[in-house]
Design an enzyme around this catalytic site. Structure first.
Site, PDB file in Angstrom:
ATOM      1  N   ASN A  95       0.864  -1.197   0.000  1.00 16.93           N
ATOM      2  CA  ASN A  95       0.000   0.000   0.000  1.00 16.93           C
ATOM      3  C   ASN A  95       0.887   1.230   0.000  1.00 16.93           C
ATOM      4  O   ASN A  95       1.543   1.495  -0.996  1.00 16.93           O
ATOM      5  CB  ASN A  95      -0.952  -0.058   1.202  1.00 16.93           C
ATOM      6  CG  ASN A  95      -1.728   1.233   1.394  1.00 16.93           C
ATOM      7  OD1 ASN A  95      -2.261   1.765   0.420  1.00 16.93           O
ATOM      8  ND2 ASN A  95      -1.803   1.756   2.601  1.00 16.93           N
ATOM      9  N   GLU A  96       0.940   1.937   1.123  1.00 23.99           N
ATOM     10  CA  GLU A  96       1.787   3.131   1.180  1.00 23.99           C
ATOM     11  C   GLU A  96       3.155   2.727   1.707  1.00 23.99           C
ATOM     12  O   GLU A  96       3.490   2.977   2.855  1.00 23.99           O
ATOM     13  CB  GLU A  96       1.153   4.160   2.109  1.00 23.99           C
ATOM     14  CG  GLU A  96       0.027   4.911   1.475  1.00 23.99           C
ATOM     15  CD  GLU A  96      -0.607   5.931   2.402  1.00 23.99           C
ATOM     16  OE1 GLU A  96      -0.320   5.929   3.617  1.00 23.99           O
ATOM     17  OE2 GLU A  96      -1.404   6.735   1.898  1.00 23.99           O
TER      18      GLU A  96
HETATM   19  O1  AHR Z   1      -7.744   6.190   3.404  1.00 20.58           O
HETATM   20  C1  AHR Z   1      -7.262   6.161   4.713  1.00 20.58           C
HETATM   21  C2  AHR Z   1      -5.803   5.773   4.782  1.00 20.58           C
HETATM   22  O2  AHR Z   1      -5.031   6.753   4.170  1.00 20.58           O
HETATM   23  C3  AHR Z   1      -5.410   4.528   4.045  1.00 20.58           C
HETATM   24  O3  AHR Z   1      -5.621   3.405   4.793  1.00 20.58           O
HETATM   25  C4  AHR Z   1      -3.944   4.718   3.800  1.00 20.58           C
HETATM   26  O4  AHR Z   1      -3.507   4.084   2.643  1.00 20.58           O
HETATM   27  C5  AHR Z   1      -3.788   6.215   3.770  1.00 20.58           C
HETATM   28  O5  AHR Z   1      -2.817   6.633   4.629  1.00 20.58           O
END
Ligand code: AHR
Length: 663
Positions: A381-382
């Site tokens: 993800n991030e």
């Molecule tokens: O959308 C909320 C959060 O924002 C998500 O889980 C993450 O990917 C981002 O930091």
């Protein structure tokens, strides 16, 4: 059905229409749209949805299950339940991965009671004369059959409870069996309803996996979704559906990361997972927030298919949330990634594999022998730093060799620019991922400064997926109209650059009004109602009127950038190949109305425009916001008029977003 409110020209509301045909004047902004030179294809995946279980989006939200802690697996086994009489929790139940259940024994006196009340998610709500499917796994405790009574309860103001519907269930076996019944409440309870189960025989009973669903779920699926919420999703006509997160994918630690294999197969045996959003923000602390995984990967794939969206699952790259885990030992060592890589390969088999394969067979057993047509897979993800790149490399190698047909989505980190972003983009190019996921939760001025963001991106590298974004108003982080307008303005830049931007998804999607951790969000709901925000309508307008190819457009002879001198105007144009219509989107972010002229260049000499429909969003107040009680404060209006020739003029109202569909 046309979702937009139609207004006949001539009886326009106080706000005024975005369109009025008038003579060309001098101080007028001219948009030249070259119609005989369509540019890049606008990908079918261009506008989509991103679902994450945050703000009670899954359990207590889209997933229509009304019972909290239905399998007694929360660490506090009776959380969500209030027990009375002789109730004990046992741990040798029929479902290996959810071993706990409850034993109800006679309290020893005819007037005493043994049983349990469930509080649901922020209460249980039900509608008069609607039907609800109750089910429970149960067995006799002794040699004799036992009985229980199941009731829907409305607690009243004096603390007395009213029974709104009830049913008797006879348990007739010493073996575990599933018992089902229908409940039909005689009144509507919108808040604080309860489900009560009590023993109605001297003989005891064991109960497990207590479940209650509305009969009316999305497409009637038994393990289904809330019809109103899923319908709102489908009505955005999403091209892509990203799931299941977000930070949920990473977990606070590896043990609580999202593991798709725990979310498939019979629901009774899907193990519980902690929800990281239960404690992420101490001021919004929800100790009862868990993931039952009742809404799992099969349901996500099915929903994607039913909405016509390409599924885009995100899998763990072996890194726990990097914000919360600075210690390298919190992550999977690079040389131990094989199980994680295998999860990715198995996922492709689950989605697409032949029914003779292990995972393809499970998909078929669950009801979908045909492939789900998975084309995209996001790894991580991030994530950021070399720790991400070295792990991603392993996944890319394995996926390319086993599944060259799958497009891989890599990450550019959590920020819209800066050190990590600048490091990761070249790395993603080097690894030749197909798309790079960018995230931006930024204020108004950032969105308005990004009109030309993608104009200079390298056309030879990976494509862009704007995977999470929302305008977070400075000092006012809510779903106000101005946030939606800034998003609309920014999105013209996505569309003008559709050759490189292939997907975009707003985030987060859902929020329960009583259980949110993060806002703004696209759709708000309580247990019976739901409301689309202004941002929802922007997304819906873009997606519904996406068009198929970009039409080159200039503003007063210059590219649209939103820069000084462009009067706060942002615009994009597209051709819809299926209808031949031209679609122009204009956001006026200034407080002045603007006279504009749309000039269609390259039309055949004798050709003429004939009609323009305008769908526009405007609000009396920049902070206007839809709520459950006032859901129609901001909504799209539609008007139309006949035109002729090869141009037309219009007034773009201050602070408005308009979509012109030109015949
Ligand atoms: O959308 C909320 C959060 O924002 C998500 O889980 C993450 O990917 C981002 O930091």
């Amino acid at each position: 059905m046309n979702p937009f409110v139609k207004i006949a020209v001539g009886i326009l509301p106080m706000l005024g229409t975005a369109l009025s045909v008038r003579a060309v004047e001098n101080d007028i902004t001219q948009f030249d749209i070259r119609v005989n030179k369509p540019g890049a294809e606008i990908a079918p995946t261009m506008y989509g949805l991103f679902f994450e279980d945050i703000n009670y989006a899954a359990d207590g939200g889209l997933y229509a299950e009304m019972i909290k802690n239905r399998s007694f697996e929360f660490p506090d086994r009776l959380m969500g339940w209030r027990s009375f009489g002789k109730v004990s929790v046992m741990d040798d139940g029929p479902f290996e991965r959810n071993p706990h259940y409850v034993r109800l024994l006679s309290p020893g006196h005819k007037d005493k009671r043994t049983g349990l009340d469930n509080e649901g998610f922020f209460g249980i709500a039900f509608v008069q004369d609607s039907t609800y499917r109750f089910s429970v796994w149960a067995r006799q405790v002794s040699d004799k059959p036992s009985r229980m009574i199941v009731e829907l309860i409305e607690p009243d103001a004096d603390g007395e409870s009213q029974v709104c519907g009830s049913v008797k269930i006879k348990v007739t076996s010493k073996d575990w069996k599933k018992y089902t019944a229908t409940l039909k409440p005689d009144r509507t309870v919108s808040k604080d309803g309860r489900l009560r189960i009590f023993l109605d025989s001297p003989e005891g009973v064991d109960i497990e996996h207590v479940s209650l669903f509305p009969s009316n779920t999305w497409r009637g699926h038994e393990n289904g979704l809330r019809a109103d919420l899923a319908t709102l999703l489908a009505e955005t006509k999403p091209g892509v559906f990203r799931f299941p997160g977000g930070c949920i994918v990473e977990g606070t630690d590896l043990a609580t990361r999202y593991q798709w294999k725990n979310t498939v197969g019979p629901v009774e045996n899907r193990p519980l997972n902690e929800n990281r959003w239960h404690y992420t923000f101490p001021r919004r602390f929800y100790p009862d927030y868990y993931q039952s995984n009742g809404l799992g990967f099969y349901e996500y794939f099915l929903l994607s298919e039913e909405m016509g969206a390409a599924p885009l699952p995100v899998i763990s790259v072996g890194l726990a949330c990097q914000y919360q885990n600075r210690n390298p030992e919190a992550h999977v060592p690079v040389d131990s990634l094989q199980p994680y890589i295998q999860d990715a390969l198995d996922l492709i088999e689950f989605a697409n594999g032949d029914t003779t394969t292990v995972w393809g067979a499970l998909r078929a057993e669950m009801g979908h022998p045909a492939s789900f047509g998975l084309k995209y897979l996001a790894v991580g993800n991030e994530q950021w730093g070399p720790e991400y790149v070295e792990r991603l490399t392993k996944f890319v190698d394995a996926l390319r060799s086993a599944h060259p047909e799958i497009e891989i989505v890599g990450s550019s980190g959590p920020q819209s620019e800066g050190e990590q972003f600048d490091y990761l983009w070249p790395e993603m190019k080097r690894l030749k991922v197909d798309l790079v996921d960018e995230h931006f939760y930024r204020p108004e001025d950032w969105f308005l400064s990004q009109g030309a963001r993608y104009d200079s991106y390298d056309r030879k590298g990976p494509k862009v997926f704007a995977g999470e974004y929302a305008c977070h108003g400075k000092g006012y982080k809510r779903n106000h109209f101005n946030a939606a307008l800034c998003e609309a303005a920014f999105m013209t830049g996505l569309e003008r650059n559709a050759d490189i931007v292939r997907m975009a998804t707003y985030a987060p999607l859902f929020a329960h009004v009583e259980g949110w951790q993060w806002r703004p969000d696209m759709i708000w709901f309580d247990n019976l109602r739901s409301v689309p925000t202004a941002s929802y309508y922007v997304q819906q307008l873009y997606s519904t009127y996406k068009g198929s190819r970009v039409l080159p457009l200039t503003m007063d002879g210059k590219p649209v950038t939103g820069a000084e001198g462009q009067h706060g105007l942002f615009a994009s144009a597209a051709l819809d190949d299926s209808t031949g219509h031209y679609i122009i989107k204009v956001a006026n972010t200034s407080s002045e109305p603007r006279d504009v002229r749309f000039n269609f260049m390259g039309m055949r000499k004798k050709a003429s425009l004939s009609e323009v429909r305008v769908i526009y969003l405007r609000a009396a107040d920049k902070r206007a916001e839809n709520t459950l009680d006032r859901p129609d404060v901001v909504k799209p209006y539609e008007t139309s008029t006949t035109i002729s020739g090869q141009d037309f003029s219009a007034v773009v109202q201050p602070e408005s977003f308009a979509v012109y569909i030109v015949k």
